[in-house]
Design a protein around this motif. Structure first.
Motif, mmCIF file in Angstrom:
data_model
loop_
_atom_site.group_PDB
_atom_site.id
_atom_site.type_symbol
_atom_site.label_atom_id
_atom_site.label_comp_id
_atom_site.label_asym_id
_atom_site.label_seq_id
_atom_site.Cartn_x
_atom_site.Cartn_y
_atom_site.Cartn_z
ATOM 1 N N GLY A 26 0.780 -1.235 0.000
ATOM 2 C CA GLY A 26 0.000 0.000 0.000
ATOM 3 C C GLY A 26 0.805 1.274 0.000
ATOM 4 O O GLY A 26 1.775 1.433 -0.737
ATOM 5 N N LEU A 27 0.400 2.197 0.876
ATOM 6 C CA LEU A 27 1.027 3.515 0.925
ATOM 7 C C LEU A 27 2.499 3.423 1.290
ATOM 8 O O LEU A 27 3.330 4.157 0.748
ATOM 9 C CB LEU A 27 0.313 4.411 1.940
ATOM 10 N N THR A 31 5.407 4.602 -1.262
ATOM 11 C CA THR A 31 6.247 5.711 -0.814
ATOM 12 C C THR A 31 7.707 5.307 -0.792
ATOM 13 O O THR A 31 8.583 6.077 -1.210
ATOM 14 C CB THR A 31 5.790 6.184 0.577
ATOM 15 N N ASN A 99 3.336 5.041 9.301
ATOM 16 C CA ASN A 99 2.324 4.707 8.305
ATOM 17 C C ASN A 99 1.476 3.494 8.680
ATOM 18 O O ASN A 99 0.350 3.369 8.213
ATOM 19 C CB ASN A 99 3.023 4.458 6.960
ATOM 20 N N VAL A 197 -7.783 5.633 -0.761
ATOM 21 C CA VAL A 197 -6.586 5.347 -1.535
ATOM 22 C C VAL A 197 -6.398 3.840 -1.581
ATOM 23 O O VAL A 197 -6.589 3.151 -0.570
ATOM 24 C CB VAL A 197 -5.350 6.030 -0.902
ATOM 25 N N ARG A 198 -6.025 3.326 -2.722
ATOM 26 C CA ARG A 198 -5.871 1.880 -2.891
ATOM 27 C C ARG A 198 -4.825 1.314 -1.927
ATOM 28 O O ARG A 198 -3.666 1.721 -1.938
ATOM 29 C CB ARG A 198 -5.455 1.566 -4.336
ATOM 30 N N SER A 199 -5.242 0.390 -1.067
ATOM 31 C CA SER A 199 -4.346 -0.262 -0.119
ATOM 32 C C SER A 199 -5.093 -1.423 0.522
ATOM 33 O O SER A 199 -6.269 -1.659 0.238
ATOM 34 C CB SER A 199 -3.878 0.723 0.967
ATOM 35 N N GLU A 222 -11.642 4.947 -4.909
ATOM 36 C CA GLU A 222 -10.215 4.949 -4.612
ATOM 37 C C GLU A 222 -9.332 5.449 -5.760
ATOM 38 O O GLU A 222 -9.637 5.278 -6.934
ATOM 39 C CB GLU A 222 -9.767 3.555 -4.174
ATOM 40 N N SER A 224 -4.892 5.952 -6.754
ATOM 41 C CA SER A 224 -3.630 5.238 -6.592
ATOM 42 C C SER A 224 -2.903 5.649 -5.321
ATOM 43 O O SER A 224 -2.932 6.816 -4.908
ATOM 44 C CB SER A 224 -2.734 5.520 -7.797
ATOM 45 N N GLU A 225 -2.219 4.672 -4.727
ATOM 46 C CA GLU A 225 -1.391 4.960 -3.549
ATOM 47 C C GLU A 225 -0.233 5.899 -3.889
ATOM 48 O O GLU A 225 0.343 6.534 -2.995
ATOM 49 C CB GLU A 225 -0.873 3.660 -2.923
ATOM 50 N N ASP A 226 0.109 5.999 -5.168
ATOM 51 C CA ASP A 226 1.161 6.926 -5.570
ATOM 52 C C ASP A 226 0.811 8.375 -5.231
ATOM 53 O O ASP A 226 1.704 9.208 -5.068
ATOM 54 C CB ASP A 226 1.420 6.821 -7.080
ATOM 55 N N VAL A 228 -0.381 9.471 -2.493
ATOM 56 C CA VAL A 228 0.128 9.736 -1.148
ATOM 57 C C VAL A 228 1.643 9.842 -1.167
ATOM 58 O O VAL A 228 2.229 10.698 -0.491
ATOM 59 C CB VAL A 228 -0.339 8.651 -0.165
#
Length: 256
Positions: A26-27, A31, A99, A197-199, A222, A224-226, A228
């Motif tokens: 996920g995030l 990240t 996180n 957000v997708r996770s 949702e 994309s996690e991108d 974040v």
């Protein structure tokens, strides 16, 4: 009129050492991959070591710098060990991204006390353990940056079903604001409050009706996690005297 603004957004990210909890998906994963691509050394903690190792292999193959360690954020000794790993491997710690999170949605009338405890243990106490582990290092360095993942559910109570989860995320925002006021000066703090957000966060509910509803809602909303990862990078890349106190980001279609 001259400008000192640089187009190279990685200037203040390259060579930074960044610890990320919940780094196996996920995030956290997104990240880690993004910051490593900008030249940061990333140190990832999570319970699923095999996932961490796979992510680390990808980052190294792309020329990035990474270290990983099994970390349960409900164990303060393990969070301290993660921060120590970062310092031992790279000589400093510039940023910790708290996180790791857990969301179990259900009406309060279900009285799912074990799930309430787990949300508090991970979302609130786990974050505090991250603060406790990194703050002495930051104070000794006279520099550092706490980035704490909250939620839009920490700005408005997500009910019915998400009352306790919202309570933990309101706590994240309160703790981070108090931390900013107490440490001030050379140590920065940032609250990141995402919407849908997708996770894997959406998979935590054991109440069947709540689980179905939240999964359908995420499917409709949702992003994309991108998104974040980019918000976090924006906060990190600012000059040392600039504190991005809070970023709230949502899908454009999300009403809540």
């Amino acid at each position: 009129m001259s400008s000192n603004i640089s187009n190279n957004t990685s200037n203040n990210i390259s060579n930074k050492v960044i610890v990320i909890t919940g780094g196996s998906s996920g995030l956290g994963e997104a990240t880690a991959r993004y910051l490593a691509s900008l030249g940061a050394s990333v140190v990832l903690g999570a319970r699923r070591v095999e996932r961490l190792e796979a992510i680390a292999a990808d980052i190294r193959a792309a020329g990035g710098k990474v270290a990983v360690q099994a970390t349960d954020v409900t164990r303060p000794d393990q969070v301290q060990a993660l921060v120590k790993l970062a310092h031992d491997n790279f000589g400093k710690v510039d940023v910790i991204i708290n996180n790791a999170g857990f969301m179990a949605l259900a009406p309060l009338t279900d009285t799912r006390i074990e799930e309430w405890d787990r949300m508090i243990d991970i979302n609130v106490k786990g974050l505090l353990y991250g603060v406790a582990a990194a703050l002495p290092v930051f104070k000794a360095q006279n520099s550092g940056h706490f980035i704490n993942i909250a939620s839009v559910a920490g700005t408005k109570v997500f009910s019915p079903g998400g009352t306790v989860y919202s309570g933990t995320k309101f706590a994240v925002r309160a703790i981070t604001e108090g931390l900013r006021h107490e440490v001030g000066g050379s140590i920065r703090t940032t609250i990141i409050s995402p919407g849908a957000v997708r996770s894997e966060l959406k998979l935590g509910s054991s109440n069947e009706q709540s689980a179905t509803a939240v999964n359908e809602w995420y499917e409709q909303n949702e992003i994309s996690e991108d998104s974040v990862a980019r918000a976090i990078a924006y906060a990190i890349e600012q000059p040392a005297d600039v504190d991005i106190s809070e970023i709230v980001l949502r899908p454009t279609v999300q009403e809540f």
